[in-house]
Design an enzyme around this catalytic site. Structure first.
Site, PDB file in Angstrom:
ATOM      1  N   LEU A  13       0.826  -1.214   0.000  1.00 47.78           N
ATOM      2  CA  LEU A  13       0.000   0.000   0.000  1.00 47.78           C
ATOM      3  C   LEU A  13       0.857   1.260   0.000  1.00 47.78           C
ATOM      4  O   LEU A  13       0.492   2.265  -0.623  1.00 47.78           O
ATOM      5  CB  LEU A  13      -0.917  -0.009   1.236  1.00 47.78           C
ATOM      6  N   ASP A  53      14.282   2.906   9.132  1.00 49.49           N
ATOM      7  CA  ASP A  53      13.742   1.762   9.877  1.00 49.49           C
ATOM      8  C   ASP A  53      13.034   2.355  11.084  1.00 49.49           C
ATOM      9  O   ASP A  53      13.673   2.957  11.959  1.00 49.49           O
ATOM     10  CB  ASP A  53      14.884   0.834  10.320  1.00 49.49           C
ATOM     11  N   ASN A  79       2.995   4.500   7.467  1.00 54.31           N
ATOM     12  CA  ASN A  79       2.427   3.315   6.812  1.00 54.31           C
ATOM     13  C   ASN A  79       3.116   2.012   7.221  1.00 54.31           C
ATOM     14  O   ASN A  79       2.490   0.950   7.195  1.00 54.31           O
ATOM     15  CB  ASN A  79       2.543   3.516   5.287  1.00 54.31           C
ATOM     16  N   TYR A 160      -1.999  -7.604  16.590  1.00 58.00           N
ATOM     17  CA  TYR A 160      -2.214  -6.637  15.502  1.00 58.00           C
ATOM     18  C   TYR A 160      -3.388  -5.690  15.782  1.00 58.00           C
ATOM     19  O   TYR A 160      -3.215  -4.467  15.748  1.00 58.00           O
ATOM     20  CB  TYR A 160      -2.386  -7.388  14.187  1.00 58.00           C
ATOM     21  N   LYS A 164      -3.337  -1.546  16.527  1.00 62.26           N
ATOM     22  CA  LYS A 164      -4.043  -0.553  15.707  1.00 62.26           C
ATOM     23  C   LYS A 164      -5.044   0.260  16.547  1.00 62.26           C
ATOM     24  O   LYS A 164      -5.367   1.403  16.211  1.00 62.26           O
ATOM     25  CB  LYS A 164      -4.717  -1.223  14.515  1.00 62.26           C
ATOM     26  N   THR A 193      -1.652  -8.061   0.065  1.00 61.77           N
ATOM     27  CA  THR A 193      -0.245  -7.633   0.151  1.00 61.77           C
ATOM     28  C   THR A 193       0.525  -8.725   0.893  1.00 61.77           C
ATOM     29  O   THR A 193      -0.068  -9.675   1.425  1.00 61.77           O
ATOM     30  CB  THR A 193      -0.100  -6.315   0.943  1.00 61.77           C
TER      31      THR A 193
HETATM   32  N1  LIG Z   1      -3.137  -5.144   3.618  1.00 62.19           N
HETATM   33  C1  LIG Z   1      -4.215  -4.949   4.379  1.00 62.19           C
HETATM   34  O1  LIG Z   1      -5.237  -5.634   4.238  1.00 62.19           O
HETATM   35  C2  LIG Z   1      -4.211  -3.867   5.426  1.00 62.19           C
HETATM   36  C3  LIG Z   1      -5.423  -3.592   6.066  1.00 62.19           C
HETATM   37  C4  LIG Z   1      -5.442  -2.606   7.039  1.00 62.19           C
HETATM   38  C5  LIG Z   1      -4.291  -1.911   7.336  1.00 62.19           C
HETATM   39  N2  LIG Z   1      -3.120  -2.215   6.700  1.00 62.19           N
HETATM   40  C6  LIG Z   1      -1.919  -1.449   7.064  1.00 62.19           C
HETATM   41  O2  LIG Z   1      -1.332  -0.880   5.918  1.00 62.19           O
HETATM   42  C7  LIG Z   1       0.071  -0.692   6.139  1.00 62.19           C
HETATM   43  C8  LIG Z   1       0.842  -1.219   4.943  1.00 62.19           C
HETATM   44  O3  LIG Z   1       0.680  -2.617   4.890  1.00 62.19           O
HETATM   45  P1  LIG Z   1       0.712  -3.485   3.548  1.00 62.19           P
HETATM   46  O4  LIG Z   1      -0.512  -4.291   3.562  1.00 62.19           O
HETATM   47  O5  LIG Z   1       1.049  -2.639   2.386  1.00 62.19           O
HETATM   48  O6  LIG Z   1       1.916  -4.487   3.910  1.00 62.19           O
HETATM   49  P2  LIG Z   1       3.291  -4.848   3.198  1.00 62.19           P
HETATM   50  O7  LIG Z   1       3.134  -4.997   1.724  1.00 62.19           O
HETATM   51  O8  LIG Z   1       3.839  -5.981   3.991  1.00 62.19           O
HETATM   52  O9  LIG Z   1       4.175  -3.533   3.451  1.00 62.19           O
HETATM   53  C9  LIG Z   1       4.608  -3.197   4.737  1.00 62.19           C
HETATM   54  C10 LIG Z   1       5.729  -2.194   4.596  1.00 62.19           C
HETATM   55  O10 LIG Z   1       6.177  -1.842   5.923  1.00 62.19           O
HETATM   56  C11 LIG Z   1       7.585  -1.968   5.931  1.00 62.19           C
HETATM   57  N3  LIG Z   1       8.132  -2.175   7.264  1.00 62.19           N
HETATM   58  C12 LIG Z   1       7.889  -3.190   8.143  1.00 62.19           C
HETATM   59  N4  LIG Z   1       8.637  -3.011   9.249  1.00 62.19           N
HETATM   60  C13 LIG Z   1       9.343  -1.868   9.074  1.00 62.19           C
HETATM   61  C14 LIG Z   1      10.289  -1.163   9.845  1.00 62.19           C
HETATM   62  N5  LIG Z   1      10.689  -1.606  11.040  1.00 62.19           N
HETATM   63  N6  LIG Z   1      10.805  -0.005   9.353  1.00 62.19           N
HETATM   64  C15 LIG Z   1      10.438   0.450   8.134  1.00 62.19           C
HETATM   65  N7  LIG Z   1       9.566  -0.196   7.343  1.00 62.19           N
HETATM   66  C16 LIG Z   1       9.034  -1.330   7.806  1.00 62.19           C
HETATM   67  C17 LIG Z   1       7.892  -3.143   5.011  1.00 62.19           C
HETATM   68  O11 LIG Z   1       9.256  -3.148   4.655  1.00 62.19           O
HETATM   69  P3  LIG Z   1      10.018  -4.504   4.206  1.00 62.19           P
HETATM   70  O12 LIG Z   1       9.695  -4.751   2.757  1.00 62.19           O
HETATM   71  O13 LIG Z   1      11.461  -4.156   4.433  1.00 62.19           O
HETATM   72  O14 LIG Z   1       9.528  -5.611   5.098  1.00 62.19           O
HETATM   73  C18 LIG Z   1       6.951  -2.778   3.862  1.00 62.19           C
HETATM   74  O15 LIG Z   1       7.523  -1.796   3.053  1.00 62.19           O
HETATM   75  C19 LIG Z   1       0.381  -1.392   7.459  1.00 62.19           C
HETATM   76  O16 LIG Z   1       0.455  -0.441   8.488  1.00 62.19           O
HETATM   77  C20 LIG Z   1      -0.819  -2.305   7.660  1.00 62.19           C
HETATM   78  O17 LIG Z   1      -1.049  -2.604   9.011  1.00 62.19           O
HETATM   79  C21 LIG Z   1      -3.059  -3.173   5.744  1.00 62.19           C
END
Ligand SMILES: NC(=O)c1ccc[n+]([C@@H]2O[C@H](COP(=O)([O-])OP(=O)(O)OC[C@H]3O[C@@H](n4cnc5c(N)ncnc54)[C@H](OP(=O)(O)O)[C@@H]3O)[C@@H](O)[C@H]2O)c1
Length: 235
Positions: A13, A53, A79, A160, A164, A193
């Site tokens: 995202l 990070d 994010n 989780y 949140k 994702t």
């Molecule tokens: N997907 C869903 O259904 C959903 C629903 C509700 C909310 N969200 C929220 O949306 C946000 C993005 O999630 P996503 O679904 O896009 O997941 P994703 O594809 O796994 O992306 C997560 C991102 O966060 C980064 N990250 C994790 N730990 C980190 C750290 N310590 N420092 C810096 N970056 C870090 C990851 O980096 P790396 O590549 O290095 O691991 C990646 O770039 C999250 O906050 C998640 O909780 C997602």
């Protein structure tokens, strides 16, 4: 010219949000904790790579210094996030979860968010129209999680959604403390994702919609709210 930082934007995202905001004319810092993956992602969309990070004080401080030296920040999108699943991809339920597992998830989703926001606050305060968007989740809605029949009711994980809920509270408290800023929590919706082993049923294009919209609210826009694509969510 609006300058925007998105943490964890090398994929998912965050990456889609970065792509859309570059398209909308923002100068985008694409936050990544990995230099190579971050560089490839930034080059693909014409963003600037920012190594960050969110769990590391020194990394966050260095990132804030380099953004300050380059001119400042108007929009911060917190994010970066993890769900904290088992290695086999299973959700860790209440019977299994330990304090250490909770700590790991909170370290990124909650303490990371505060670490980054605190470090960039001085820059945001110098902006004419500062905006903060915090990635929450529909699973943070106590109203939904306690409503039998609601899809959120069936989610068995603890770390989780608890993290949140903390994000929502952090959002409200920052919003009240800084009335000149627009600070909102967003729920992108269940999106395919890496975070959820691609089990989500929305595309990243759909999921990023509310993030992009809340990143672009003007000084008269909402603050201290909790939104998805359709509007306000019940806390
Ligand atoms: N997907 C869903 O259904 C959903 C629903 C509700 C909310 N969200 C929220 O949306 C946000 C993005 O999630 P996503 O679904 O896009 O997941 P994703 O594809 O796994 O992306 C997560 C991102 O966060 C980064 N990250 C994790 N730990 C980190 C750290 N310590 N420092 C810096 N970056 C870090 C990851 O980096 P790396 O590549 O290095 O691991 C990646 O770039 C999250 O906050 C998640 O909780 C997602």
């Amino acid at each position: 010219m609006t300058t925007t930082l998105i943490t964890g934007a090398n994929k998912g995202l965050g990456f889609e949000t970065a792509r859309r905001l570059v398209e909308a004319g923002h100068t985008v810092y694409l936050g990544s904790r990995d230099a190579e993956r971050g560089r490839a992602a930034a080059e693909q969309i014409g963003a600037r790579l920012l190594l960050i990070d969110v769990t590391d004080d020194a990394s966050v401080a260095a990132a804030a210094e380099s953004v300050a030296a380059a001119g400042g920040l108007d929009v911060l999108i917190n994010n970066a996030g993890i769900e904290g699943r088992r290695p086999d991809g299973g959700v860790i339920g209440a019977a299994e979860v330990t304090a250490d597992m909770m700590r790991e998830v909170f370290e990124t989703n909650v303490f990371g968010m505060v670490r980054v926001t605190h470090a960039f606050l001085p820059l945001l305060q110098r902006s004419a129209a500062p905006v903060v968007v915090n990635l929450s989740s529909g699973l943070a809605s106590l109203a939904r999680v306690t409503e039998p029949g609601n899809p959120s009711y069936a989610y068995p994980g603890m770390a989780y959604p608890a993290s949140k809920v903390a994000v929502n509270m952090i959002t409200v408290q920052y919003a009240k403390a800084f009335p000149n800023m627009r600070v909102n929590a967003v729920e992108p919706g269940y999106t395919a994702t890496d975070l959820n082993m691609r089990t989500g049923f929305q595309t990243v294009e759909q999921g990023a919609e509310v993030i992009v919209r809340m990143a672009q609210v003007g000084p008269d826009g909402p603050t201290g709210g909790y939104f998805d694509r359709e509007g306000s969510l019940p806390w």
